[in-house]
Motif scaffolding. Structure first.
Motif, short mmCIF file in Angstrom:
data_model
loop_
_atom_site.label_atom_id
_atom_site.label_comp_id
_atom_site.label_asym_id
_atom_site.label_seq_id
_atom_site.Cartn_x
_atom_site.Cartn_y
_atom_site.Cartn_z
N THR A 87 -9.88 28.82 2.32
CA THR A 87 -10.63 28.31 1.18
C THR A 87 -11.23 26.96 1.49
O THR A 87 -12.37 26.67 1.13
CB THR A 87 -9.68 28.19 -0.03
N GLU A 88 -10.45 26.12 2.19
CA GLU A 88 -10.95 24.78 2.53
C GLU A 88 -12.20 24.87 3.40
O GLU A 88 -13.18 24.17 3.16
CB GLU A 88 -9.86 23.97 3.25
N GLU A 89 -12.15 25.75 4.42
CA GLU A 89 -13.32 25.89 5.30
C GLU A 89 -14.54 26.37 4.51
O GLU A 89 -15.65 25.88 4.71
CB GLU A 89 -13.02 26.88 6.42
N GLN A 132 -5.01 28.79 2.30
CA GLN A 132 -4.93 30.25 2.26
C GLN A 132 -6.23 30.87 2.72
O GLN A 132 -7.28 30.25 2.62
CB GLN A 132 -4.64 30.73 0.83
N ARG A 133 -6.14 32.12 3.20
CA ARG A 133 -7.38 32.86 3.43
C ARG A 133 -8.07 33.05 2.09
O ARG A 133 -7.43 33.37 1.09
CB ARG A 133 -7.07 34.24 4.01
N LEU A 134 -9.40 32.91 2.10
CA LEU A 134 -10.19 33.10 0.89
C LEU A 134 -9.94 34.50 0.31
O LEU A 134 -9.85 34.67 -0.90
CB LEU A 134 -11.67 32.92 1.23
N GLY A 135 -9.81 35.48 1.21
CA GLY A 135 -9.61 36.86 0.77
C GLY A 135 -8.24 37.14 0.20
O GLY A 135 -7.99 38.22 -0.31
N VAL B 196 -3.74 36.88 14.30
CA VAL B 196 -2.79 35.78 14.12
C VAL B 196 -3.45 34.52 13.53
O VAL B 196 -2.93 33.42 13.66
CB VAL B 196 -2.09 35.41 15.45
N SER B 197 -4.61 34.67 12.87
CA SER B 197 -5.30 33.49 12.35
C SER B 197 -5.55 33.58 10.86
O SER B 197 -5.95 34.61 10.36
CB SER B 197 -6.65 33.31 13.05
N ILE B 198 -5.31 32.47 10.17
CA ILE B 198 -5.63 32.39 8.76
C ILE B 198 -7.00 31.77 8.57
O ILE B 198 -7.75 32.15 7.70
CB ILE B 198 -4.55 31.59 8.01
#
Lengths: 246, 250
Positions: A87-89, A132-135, B196-198
């Motif tokens: 989310t940050e990216e 966290q991942r955006l997804g 293996v990457s977030i």
């Protein structure tokens, strides 16, 4: 154009492969107004937004006030769970400043339960949202992040295509309340595509109903009468109404 | 030593580019495109100029052709890539002299000259610089084309630039893995990194590292056992991929 007019549309139409997807739209939007756009599936609502943004060819006239910043959140913004993007990216694609990002996340109600403890708040938001991942965000959280994204560069105009698609009924109301609050605080102009007539009565200054052609335009309580609803949705709306009274 | 340098350079850039090809769901496009290089290599051998140039020109023409036909016919690009791929393979197999065929299909990094080293360094640098410049726009276009366009990003132009980068990397990688296996050099390290990457920065960095390790370790093992390097490099990447499955993020 009048002084407080931010958008004036005259005789707007869009054709795909020779057939009219939108015909003869005439409307205008004043600064600070909320305009709701309603219509059945395939009525050309999303097409209208794309034309307003200049993403597709159209005929007729679209006249925006000068020097406007316009933010747009497209419909069905589903993010692949497998997409390795935090989310940050995502937010930093638009705005690099950490403080700005935190402030805007606060104003869209992310991590609201920890609002009063700033150190705890930062840790919470970093761990549960930014890193966290955006997804992986829930439907409601993702929608808030998208609203935050849209607000990051302080736009004058916000275009939302079905901001509550994919959110449960309870969540819909919350998102609209949030939009209303933000609209009140920041005084931007907002155009929202929605299918929920209740929401439109409650939040919109004006409504534009389209079904390829313009069916009605004006103050919701005045123009959303049974005859224009029937024209908009065919028999379906009549049946729905009958049932709710019965 | 020369082959290790070139192998590692190509492994790194293939891993980096591959990470975006996977995000764009173009994994198999890269694989198919690598076969398009065959007639280019054939012509280069017949007319005696650098096979890299021959492969790049063939790839570039194929990409232009696909780009053009996609707009004119509205056929999906995977159909077009499939057609270009088989036609080129057929032409390439006809044109290429028999004793060169195995090298073109499998690659041969043991035959490397100073020119290949310079070429690899320049091409790798170009691709890294261009990709760093367009990655923000490219990623936004992947998330939502409309969102990117509404921000004034010329998505089609960025995609075209990206295709050119693919052509450069595939042409470069033929030396290591040949037309049959080059596709795996862009796909496998990135797929392993994705497991293996977030976030994006870790994903791209790991893709590069896995690409370097696959190429480096593969070439060393192949040298030690006197085996063909191409398949060993690909198998090394495969082992990394399987290992990352154990730590998959979900």
């Amino acid at each position: 154009m009048k002084d407080d007019t931010i958008l004036k549309v005259t005789n707007l139409g869009v054709r795909f492969d020779g057939s009219g997807v939108l015909n003869n739209l005439d409307f205008s939007v004043s600064r600070g107004d909320v305009l709701a756009i309603v219509g059945p599936n395939g009525a050309g609502k999303s097409v209208l937004f794309r034309a307003l943004l200049g993403l597709i060819p159209y005929y007729g006239n679209i006249e925006w006030a000068k020097n406007l910043k316009i933010s747009y959140v497209p419909q069905k913004f589903s993010i692949d769970r497998e997409l390795p993007l935090s989310t940050e990216e995502f937010l930093k694609f638009k705005e690099k400043g950490n403080n700005k990002i935190i402030n805007v996340l606060k104003s869209v109600g992310i991590g609201a339960e920890h609002k009063n403890d700033s150190e705890h708040y930062m840790r919470h938001v970093k761990q549960h949202v930014l890193d966290q991942r955006l997804g992986w965000l829930s439907g409601g959280q993702l929608q808030r992040v998208l609203i935050a994204w849209a607000l990051l560069d302080n736009p004058d105009v916000l275009l939302f295509d079905e901001p509550t698609a994919g959110i449960d009924v309870g969540g819909e109301e919350t998102i609209y309340n949030l939009l209303k609050k933000l609209h009140y605080e920041r005084n931007f102009t907002m155009m929202v595509i929605s299918h929920d007539l209740n929401i439109i009565y409650k939040y919109a200054d004006n409504v534009l109903c389209i079904n390829k052609d313009m069916v009605c335009y004006g103050i919701p309580a005045k123009v959303l009468d049974p005859s224009s609803l029937a024209k908009l949705y065919g028999g379906e709306a009549g049946f729905y109404k009958h049932e709710s009274h019965g | 030593m020369l082959q290790l340098t070139v192998g590692v350079l190509i492994g790194s850039v293939a891993g980096y580019l591959g990470s975006f090809m996977i995000l764009k769901r173009m994994a198999l496009v890269g694989d198919a495109l690598s076969h398009v290089a065959l007639p280019g290599i054939a012509v280069a051998i017949l007319w005696q100029f650098n096979p890299f140039a021959g492969a790049f020109i063939a790839l570039f023409l194929a990409i232009l052709g696909i780009w053009f036909l996609e707009r004119k016919t509205e056929l999906p690009s995977e159909t077009l890539v499939g057609i270009f791929f088989t036609l080129s393979l057929a032409i390439g197999l006809l044109l290429i002299p028999d004793h060169e065929l195995l090298e073109a299909l499998l690659g041969d990094i043991t035959q490397i000259g100073a020119l290949d080293v310079y070429l690899s360094i320049i091409a790798t640098a170009v691709v890294f610089i261009v990709m760093t410049k367009i990655m923000r726009k490219l990623t936004l276009g992947i998330i939502s084309k409309e969102l990117a366009q509404s921000m004034g990003i010329a998505v089609n132009k960025i995609n075209f630039l990206f295709l050119i980068m693919i052509a450069i990397v595939v042409a470069l990688g033929l030396k290591v893995a040949g037309t049959l296996l080059m596709g795996s050099l862009v796909i496998i390290p990135a797929a392993a990194a994705k497991n293996v990457s977030i976030n994006l920065s870790r994903y791209t960095i790991l893709s590069v590292i896995f690409g370097i390790v696959s190429a480096g370790v593969g070439i060393i093992i192949a040298d030690y056992f006197q085996l063909h390097p191409g398949p060993i490099v690909v198998l090394t990447a495969g082992v990394i991929f399987i290992a990352t499955l154990l730590f998959k993020q979900k």
